[in-house]
Design a protein around this motif. Structure first.
Motif, PDB file in Angstrom:
ATOM      1  N   ARG A 215       3.618  -0.138  37.988  1.00 17.81           N
ATOM      2  CA  ARG A 215       3.749   0.160  39.425  1.00 17.81           C
ATOM      3  C   ARG A 215       3.537  -1.092  40.252  1.00 17.81           C
ATOM      4  O   ARG A 215       4.264  -1.356  41.206  1.00 17.81           O
ATOM      5  CB  ARG A 215       2.738   1.229  39.840  1.00 17.81           C
ATOM      6  CG  ARG A 215       3.141   2.609  39.371  1.00 17.81           C
ATOM      7  CD  ARG A 215       2.272   3.688  39.922  1.00 17.81           C
ATOM      8  NE  ARG A 215       2.140   3.547  41.365  1.00 17.81           N
ATOM      9  CZ  ARG A 215       1.122   4.028  42.068  1.00 17.81           C
ATOM     10  NH1 ARG A 215       0.172   4.691  41.474  1.00 17.81           N
ATOM     11  NH2 ARG A 215       1.063   3.864  43.359  1.00 17.81           N
TER      12      ARG A 215
ATOM     13  N   ASP B 188       6.530  -3.361  39.698  1.00 20.27           N
ATOM     14  CA  ASP B 188       7.750  -2.795  40.279  1.00 20.27           C
ATOM     15  C   ASP B 188       7.817  -3.071  41.777  1.00 20.27           C
ATOM     16  O   ASP B 188       8.860  -3.458  42.303  1.00 20.27           O
ATOM     17  CB  ASP B 188       7.814  -1.284  40.013  1.00 20.27           C
ATOM     18  CG  ASP B 188       9.067  -0.664  40.580  1.00 20.27           C
ATOM     19  OD1 ASP B 188      10.175  -1.062  40.163  1.00 20.27           O
ATOM     20  OD2 ASP B 188       8.943   0.213  41.470  1.00 20.27           O
TER      21      ASP B 188
ATOM     22  N   TYR C 278       0.624   1.891  33.095  1.00 22.18           N
ATOM     23  CA  TYR C 278       1.289   2.515  34.241  1.00 22.18           C
ATOM     24  C   TYR C 278       0.935   1.776  35.528  1.00 22.18           C
ATOM     25  O   TYR C 278       1.801   1.482  36.352  1.00 22.18           O
ATOM     26  CB  TYR C 278       0.873   3.988  34.321  1.00 22.18           C
ATOM     27  CG  TYR C 278       1.409   4.710  35.528  1.00 22.18           C
ATOM     28  CD1 TYR C 278       2.777   4.897  35.711  1.00 22.18           C
ATOM     29  CD2 TYR C 278       0.546   5.219  36.487  1.00 22.18           C
ATOM     30  CE1 TYR C 278       3.270   5.564  36.823  1.00 22.18           C
ATOM     31  CE2 TYR C 278       1.026   5.890  37.596  1.00 22.18           C
ATOM     32  CZ  TYR C 278       2.388   6.059  37.758  1.00 22.18           C
ATOM     33  OH  TYR C 278       2.874   6.717  38.862  1.00 22.18           O
TER      34      TYR C 278
ATOM     35  N   GLU D 278      -3.097  -1.561  45.871  1.00 22.86           N
ATOM     36  CA  GLU D 278      -2.958  -1.217  44.456  1.00 22.86           C
ATOM     37  C   GLU D 278      -3.841  -2.050  43.536  1.00 22.86           C
ATOM     38  O   GLU D 278      -4.084  -1.657  42.402  1.00 22.86           O
ATOM     39  CB  GLU D 278      -1.489  -1.345  44.019  1.00 22.86           C
ATOM     40  CG  GLU D 278      -0.581  -0.306  44.636  1.00 22.86           C
ATOM     41  CD  GLU D 278      -0.973   1.117  44.275  1.00 22.86           C
ATOM     42  OE1 GLU D 278      -1.272   1.392  43.094  1.00 22.86           O
ATOM     43  OE2 GLU D 278      -0.986   1.966  45.186  1.00 22.86           O
TER      44      GLU D 278
END
Length: 166
Positions: A28, A31, A24, A129
């Motif tokens: 992310r 993306d 995941y 991130e």
């Protein structure tokens, strides 16, 4: 008879959630990168090609073969990618100064400016991130176990009670 290679290793229950969380986090992360790349009018592979050119240690090593290797694509796919980017004015082909048979690929000023804008946009997301992705990967690498507490150096030594004096 079949040995252990036929028996899959047992995967701890906690590892499943760690693997899912890692995937995941990757999705992310990628993306955001894809959306930022498309806002610049590029496809993800085009961004990767620009970055590979910019990061090449020596400009004379940036051949189509080198780019195919860095992008993990076939040579003919790299040729097509370079063709499309050259038509857009992002890269240009040139002859190797020492070996005229070799073709090198170079960033144009327009390609350099495009890559710089995109990199600036991506860096903030990477700083935000990136740590999430690193923590998720660390959980997978550890096997989703809770980290062990560091043991005291004294725990490895026998107690004074059982030791003999010399």
């Amino acid at each position: 008879m079949f040995g252990s290679f036929m028996d899959p290793p047992r995967i701890p229950e906690t590892l499943w959630s760690a693997l899912a969380e890692f995937r995941y986090a990757i999705r992310r992360f990628l993306d955001f990168s894809v959306r930022a790349t498309r806002r610049e009018g590029l496809l993800p592979q085009q961004h990767q090609l620009l970055l590979a050119l910019r990061a090449a240690e020596r400009p004379d090593e940036a051949t189509v073969g080198y780019l195919a290797s860095r992008l993990v694509i076939r040579h003919h796919s790299a040729v097509g990618l370079v063709d499309r980017m050259a038509r857009r004015g992002l890269v240009r082909r040139g002859r190797h100064p020492a070996d005229r048979r070799r073709v090198i690929v170079q960033l144009t000023p327009r390609g350099e400016a495009t890559l710089l804008r995109l990199t600036r946009a991506l860096l903030q997301e990477y700083r935000t991130e990136g740590p999430v992705l690193v923590r998720a990967l660390e959980r997978v690498v550890r096997g989703a176990r809770r980290p062990e507490r560091p043991r005291s150096p004294r725990a490895d030594r026998p107690s004074r009670k059982g030791r003999k004096r010399s």
